[in-house]
Design a protein around this motif. Structure first.
Motif, short mmCIF file in Angstrom:
data_model
loop_
_atom_site.label_atom_id
_atom_site.label_comp_id
_atom_site.label_asym_id
_atom_site.label_seq_id
_atom_site.Cartn_x
_atom_site.Cartn_y
_atom_site.Cartn_z
N VAL A 92 -34.01 8.78 -27.72
CA VAL A 92 -34.17 7.90 -28.88
C VAL A 92 -35.43 7.06 -28.74
CG1 VAL A 92 -33.11 6.06 -30.24
CG2 VAL A 92 -31.67 7.84 -29.23
N ALA A 93 -35.69 6.53 -27.55
CA ALA A 93 -36.86 5.70 -27.31
C ALA A 93 -38.15 6.48 -27.54
CB ALA A 93 -36.83 5.13 -25.90
N LEU A 125 -26.70 2.12 -30.17
CA LEU A 125 -28.16 2.06 -30.10
C LEU A 125 -28.66 0.64 -29.83
CD1 LEU A 125 -29.13 4.33 -33.13
CD2 LEU A 125 -29.19 4.94 -30.70
N PHE A 126 -27.79 -0.35 -30.08
CA PHE A 126 -28.22 -1.75 -30.01
C PHE A 126 -27.89 -2.38 -28.65
CE2 PHE A 126 -28.29 -0.51 -34.35
CZ PHE A 126 -29.41 -1.15 -34.86
N VAL A 152 -31.81 0.40 -27.26
CA VAL A 152 -33.06 0.94 -27.81
C VAL A 152 -33.60 0.02 -28.89
CG1 VAL A 152 -34.14 2.91 -28.96
CG2 VAL A 152 -32.29 3.29 -27.32
N PHE A 153 -32.69 -0.55 -29.68
CA PHE A 153 -33.08 -1.48 -30.74
C PHE A 153 -32.48 -2.86 -30.47
CE2 PHE A 153 -32.75 2.60 -33.30
CZ PHE A 153 -34.11 2.87 -33.21
N LYS A 154 -33.19 -3.89 -30.91
CA LYS A 154 -32.70 -5.25 -30.75
C LYS A 154 -31.66 -5.57 -31.82
CE LYS A 154 -36.75 -7.26 -28.47
NZ LYS A 154 -36.00 -7.49 -27.22
N GLY A 155 -30.58 -6.18 -31.40
CA GLY A 155 -29.51 -6.53 -32.33
C GLY A 155 -28.17 -6.47 -31.62
N LYS A 164 -35.51 4.67 -38.34
CA LYS A 164 -36.68 4.16 -37.61
C LYS A 164 -37.41 5.36 -37.04
CE LYS A 164 -38.98 0.56 -35.81
NZ LYS A 164 -40.12 1.29 -35.23
N GLY A 165 -38.50 5.76 -37.72
CA GLY A 165 -39.20 6.96 -37.31
C GLY A 165 -38.31 8.17 -37.51
#
Length: 198
Positions: free
Chosen positions: A69-70, A85-86, A100-103, A171-172
């Motif tokens: 994912v990164a 993912l968060f 991988v994602f902020k949250g 995201k992408g």
């Protein structure tokens, strides 16, 4: 070839059957060595956040999925596969995710928990994931937690359940949805086909 990560998720078989129904080559991945030759990756999920992360680590799949994912490789997360993912979930106090994602992932504080059944998705941003799907289409949900991403620009869909929350992200090359397309009939099949076509 599509790879579907197997860490014991409850919806693993139904996700695999959905791709088979669409005539798309997909195989279940139970070890990192089996990811060779995979072009797209699916992370399904039904169950406890912390236990699922631990199961991925036990199968040595945590780092390969995080790195996939990164690296912005083609990916689809479903339900818990979105939440992981968060950075962390509020489940059992605080449970770290793939980060991988902020949250974070808080629990619903209103209504019946978990949310079970059909609900609408408002398309908040254009995305190839929505090709041929009307805004405010109904999809099947089953979850007691929801995501609060720091980067709201990645949100492509929102749903209301006492609180309006992000129910789809892009995201992408990374896509993920809170609902279950594999249990959402014709519209869910269309969404899966859209993702494959991207």
């Amino acid at each position: 070839m599509i790879g579907i990560i197997d860490y014991g998720a409850g919806n693993l078989r139904s996700v695999h059957k959905a791709f088979v129904y669409l005539g798309i080559d997909a195989k279940i991945i139970q070890a990192p060595e089996e990811m060779t030759g995979i072009e797209k990756l699916v992370l399904p999920g039904v169950g406890a956040f912390c236990a699922s992360i631990d199961a991925m680590k036990a199968k040595r799949l945590f780092e390969p999925v995080r790195e996939w994912v990164a690296a912005d490789r083609p990916f689809l997360g479903i339900c818990l596969g979105l939440q992981m993912l968060f950075e962390e979930s509020e489940e059992f106090g605080s449970s770290p995710g793939l980060g991988v994602f902020k949250g974070r992932v808080p629990q619903f504080k209103q209504g019946k928990v978990p949310q079970i059944g059909w609900n609408q998705v408002k398309q908040t941003n254009a995305s190839p994931l929505w090709n041929g799907l009307d805004d405010q289409s109904f999809f099947y949900f089953l979850h007691g937690f929801y995501i609060l991403p720091e980067n709201r620009e990645m949100s492509i869909g929102e749903t209301d359940y006492g609180v309006t929350y992000t129910s789809a992200i892009q995201k992408g090359n990374v896509y993920a949805v809170q609902f279950h397309p594999e249990k959402s009939g014709t519209l869910g099949m269309r969404l899966l086909q859209n993702w494959v076509n991207i």
